[in-house]
Design a protein around this motif. Structure first.
Motif, short mmCIF file in Angstrom:
data_model
loop_
_atom_site.label_atom_id
_atom_site.label_comp_id
_atom_site.label_asym_id
_atom_site.label_seq_id
_atom_site.Cartn_x
_atom_site.Cartn_y
_atom_site.Cartn_z
N GLU A 1 0.76 -0.76 0.02
CA GLU A 1 -0.21 -0.03 0.17
C GLU A 1 0.75 1.20 -0.20
N GLY A 2 0.74 2.14 -0.98
CA GLY A 2 1.32 3.38 -0.62
C GLY A 2 2.33 3.41 -1.99
N GLY A 3 2.69 2.14 -2.72
CA GLY A 3 3.48 1.74 -3.76
C GLY A 3 2.23 2.66 -5.50
N ARG A 4 3.33 2.50 -6.37
CA ARG A 4 3.47 2.61 -7.11
C ARG A 4 3.82 2.31 -8.04
N GLU A 5 3.62 1.96 -9.22
CA GLU A 5 4.14 1.07 -10.61
C GLU A 5 3.77 1.71 -12.00
N LYS A 6 4.63 1.57 -12.52
CA LYS A 6 3.97 1.63 -14.40
C LYS A 6 4.11 0.72 -15.03
N PHE A 7 2.68 0.48 -16.09
CA PHE A 7 2.92 -0.93 -16.86
C PHE A 7 2.24 -0.53 -18.44
N GLY A 8 3.14 0.00 -18.99
CA GLY A 8 3.50 0.54 -20.13
C GLY A 8 2.51 2.34 -19.71
N PRO A 9 1.33 2.06 -20.52
CA PRO A 9 0.14 3.13 -19.95
C PRO A 9 -0.80 3.06 -19.14
N PHE A 10 -0.35 1.62 -18.14
CA PHE A 10 -1.08 1.57 -17.01
C PHE A 10 -0.40 1.83 -15.95
N ASP A 11 -0.82 3.08 -15.17
CA ASP A 11 -0.02 3.84 -14.43
C ASP A 11 -0.68 3.55 -12.72
N VAL A 12 -0.19 2.43 -11.84
CA VAL A 12 -1.03 1.74 -10.51
C VAL A 12 -0.63 2.15 -9.80
N GLU A 13 -1.51 2.98 -9.03
CA GLU A 13 -1.39 3.15 -7.65
C GLU A 13 -1.81 1.98 -6.32
N PHE A 14 -1.42 1.83 -5.65
CA PHE A 14 -1.68 0.40 -4.26
C PHE A 14 -2.37 1.35 -3.02
N LEU A 15 -3.68 0.59 -2.54
CA LEU A 15 -3.90 1.12 -1.21
C LEU A 15 -4.79 0.25 -0.04
N ALA A 16 -4.08 0.42 0.59
CA ALA A 16 -4.86 -1.26 1.62
C ALA A 16 -6.37 -1.50 1.91
N VAL A 17 -6.93 -2.24 1.74
CA VAL A 17 -8.32 -2.79 2.65
C VAL A 17 -8.24 -3.82 3.04
N ASN A 18 -8.84 -3.55 3.91
CA ASN A 18 -9.08 -4.80 5.26
C ASN A 18 -10.49 -6.15 4.40
N HIS A 19 -9.77 -7.15 4.12
CA HIS A 19 -10.79 -7.85 4.11
C HIS A 19 -10.67 -9.30 4.60
N SER A 20 -11.07 -10.39 4.53
CA SER A 20 -11.38 -11.31 4.86
C SER A 20 -9.88 -12.28 5.06
N ILE A 21 -9.02 -11.83 4.10
CA ILE A 21 -7.86 -12.66 4.23
C ILE A 21 -6.77 -10.83 4.53
N PRO A 22 -5.44 -11.11 4.57
CA PRO A 22 -4.78 -10.23 5.19
C PRO A 22 -4.37 -9.89 4.00
N ASP A 23 -3.80 -8.50 3.76
CA ASP A 23 -2.75 -7.85 2.76
C ASP A 23 -3.36 -7.63 1.26
#
Ligand SMILES: [Zn+2]
Length: 355
Positions: A130-152
């Motif tokens: 979470e907080g990270g950001r990666e570029k895959f060609g034309p897609f710039d993806v940022e990752f955000l934490a969410v809580n769920h019934s499995i960690p991470d």
């Protein structure tokens, strides 16, 4: 009968196309394909579990048809979390092209690597957080934490030249999660202020009024039941529900019992979770199921799968006297630790139909 669909037109430059290949109008086999400038980004690649009227069917995969001839255009598969309905079909996609990079959080990557090892595939992986950001060609993806019934678990904010997409993955809004990792509503607000053109959100149980129960409310109940038990305790849950298994371990420890994990997926997943620090197990608490049968009945908790009556899972086999090691006997306590109505979700292993 619907008329057969023709191939969609070639995309204009600077245009984003989103094609769900599963997971829409059904619960399971989640998979979405994002296309831009001739390149594809896949989000999740899960399975759907068959129902009673589909005998002989082991797994239902997403429809790979539309991308079968375009696998060389795939830049990456991004996995939001490690549930089977989000990662279970990855081995079948990788059988068609095994060097597609797989992107996910630490636990998600560990779970998919273990699964792929069973399929004799060594994947290319990229671990993100979470907080990270990666570029895959034309897609710039940022990752955000969410809580769920499995960690991470992660949500994705995808920035493209054509616009932005917030893809939440599966999430809960438990304000007191066991691991303290909340759904990042502040992050959602921030990307909201920046501008979300498409919002792809988990809607499971969105029509059920009220609040999600706190995971930690289950601990005291488990503790009481284990405390009252005079013979063996057999707990059934999901093989990926690390936090639930943690609470079973805590209840066992508090009541001077050891814990035997039963079932291949339970042993594999909890081994990974323990090694990565998601599961805290005091030294000497785990015991091999084969050795646990020699312990006095009131000193052991068996942790298995099959809380929803799946015929092949540990609990059903024990109850039907088909399990090689453990047979449920008179006076034993059986706890189904995963059947809160609001957690029922088809596609997560073994959950029953709710419609
Ligand atoms: Zn999930």
């Amino acid at each position: 009968m619907a008329s057969p669909l023709t191939q969609p037109p070639v995309l204009d430059p600077g245009t984003l196309r989103i094609v769900p290949l599963g997971g829409l109008g059904e619960i399971g086999r989640n998979m979405s394909v994002f296309e831009m400038e001739g390149k594809l980004l896949i989000v999740d690649c899960g399975v759907l579990f068959p129902e009673e009227h589909q005998p002989g069917v082991d797994l239902i995969l997403p429809d790979f048809g539309p991308i079968r001839d375009r696998l060389d255009d795939v830049l990456a598969i991004v996995l939001t979390h490690g549930h089977e309905d989000h990662i279970g079909a990855v081995p079948y996609l990788l059988k068609m092209r095994d060097d597609i990079p797989i992107v996910g959080s630490t636990l998600t990557i560990a779970l998919i690597e273990a699964k792929l090892t069973e399929h004799k595939i060594t994947p290319y992986t990229l671990t993100v957080e979470e907080g990270g950001r990666e570029k895959f060609g034309p897609f710039d993806v940022e990752f955000l934490a969410v809580n769920h019934s499995i960690p991470d678990a992660l949500a994705l904010f995808i920035r493209t030249e054509a616009g932005t997409v917030l893809h939440t993955g599966d999430f809960k809004m438990d304000q007191l999660p066991l691991d303290g990792r909340l759904t990042d509503l502040r992050g959602f607000a921030r990307v909201g202020a920046e501008g979300v053109d498409v919002f792809m959100t988990d809607s499971t149980n969105a029509d059920v009024p009220g609040f999600t129960p706190h995971e930690r409310d289950i601990g005291p109940v488990l503790d009481q039941v284990v405390h009252r038990a005079t013979r063996r305790v057999i707990v059934a849950s999901f093989a990926s529900h690390v936090h639930r298994v943690q609470q079973v371990i805590d209840a066992a420890v508090a009541n001077h019992r050891r814990v035997a994990l039963v079932g291949r997926s339970m042993v594999r997943n909890m081994g990974i979770a323990k090694e990565l620090g998601y599961l805290r197990v005091p030294e000497g608490v785990f015991i091999d199921a084969k050795k646990a049968v020699d312990l006095p009945d009131d000193q052991v908790v068996y942790m298995t799968t099959g809380s929803q009556g799946e015929p092949m899972a540990g609990l059903s086999r024990m109850a039907n006297r088909e399990h090689p090691t453990i047979e449920i006997g008179e006076g034993d306590t059986v706890i189904l630790a995963s059947s809160h109505p609001r957690e029922r979700k088809r596609g997560v292993p073994g959950n029953q139909r709710v419609d």
